[in-house]
Design a protein around this motif. Structure first.
Motif: not given
Length: 166
Positions: A31, A57, A60, A63, A69, A79, A84, A88, A103, A105
């Motif tokens: 992200s 991604t 939201n 995702k 997600v 997020a 999350v 992911m 992942a 974010s």
């Protein structure tokens, strides 16, 4: 902390060599780093031997649509949260069949931060499946570029330590 292109390249090379030696394929679900981890991994010639793909991604909606997600997870935790990034990882593994997923974010700034999640707050997860996924939270300092660079270096080094145990 200022992270240089050379530090990122060295960390990417080290992880790539390790993944190749362990015969593992990796996928990224990014992200706030916008695909930077995948870019570093694929800068090395022969990266198709260990890079399955990279998924950016950012929203939201992405995702949810791409990685699966759950809307409830996003509504309850936001997020930038452990649940999350764990979802992911699971979604990236499910979607690609890779051996290892990472992942990321976070809030890179300069805006978007809150008292609970200030600029520089980044959640990470990496793993091979639901029972083999690790998550951690980091708080980085600096401007948008510096936060993102620190996040990329952190994840490259963290995933390397994880892959070493496989």
């Amino acid at each position: 902390m200022r992270v240089t292109d050379e530090q990122l390249a060295a960390a990417g090379d080290a992880l790539g060599q390790l993944l190749e030696r362990k015969q593992r394929m990796m996928v990224t679900a990014e992200s706030c780093t916008g695909g930077w981890v995948a870019k570093i991994l694929t800068d090395r010639a022969g990266s198709s031997a260990y890079t399955e793909g990279g998924l950016v991604t950012y929203s939201n909606a992405a995702k949810q649509a791409v990685l699966g997600v759950a809307e409830d997870t996003l509504l309850q935790h936001g997020a930038v949260s452990e649940p999350v990034v764990r979802e992911m990882v699971a979604g990236a593994l499910r979607l690609t069949g890779a051996d290892v997923a990472v992942a990321i974010s976070g809030v890179a700034g300069p805006g978007g931060g809150s008292e609970a999640k200030p600029v520089g707050t980044v959640w990470f997860a990496w793993g091979t499946g639901e029972d083999q996924t690790q998550a951690c939270l980091q708080h980085f300092q600096g401007d948008r570029d510096e936060v993102r660079r620190q996040a990329v270096l952190f994840v490259l080094e963290g995933v390397a330590r994880f892959v070493e145990t496989l």
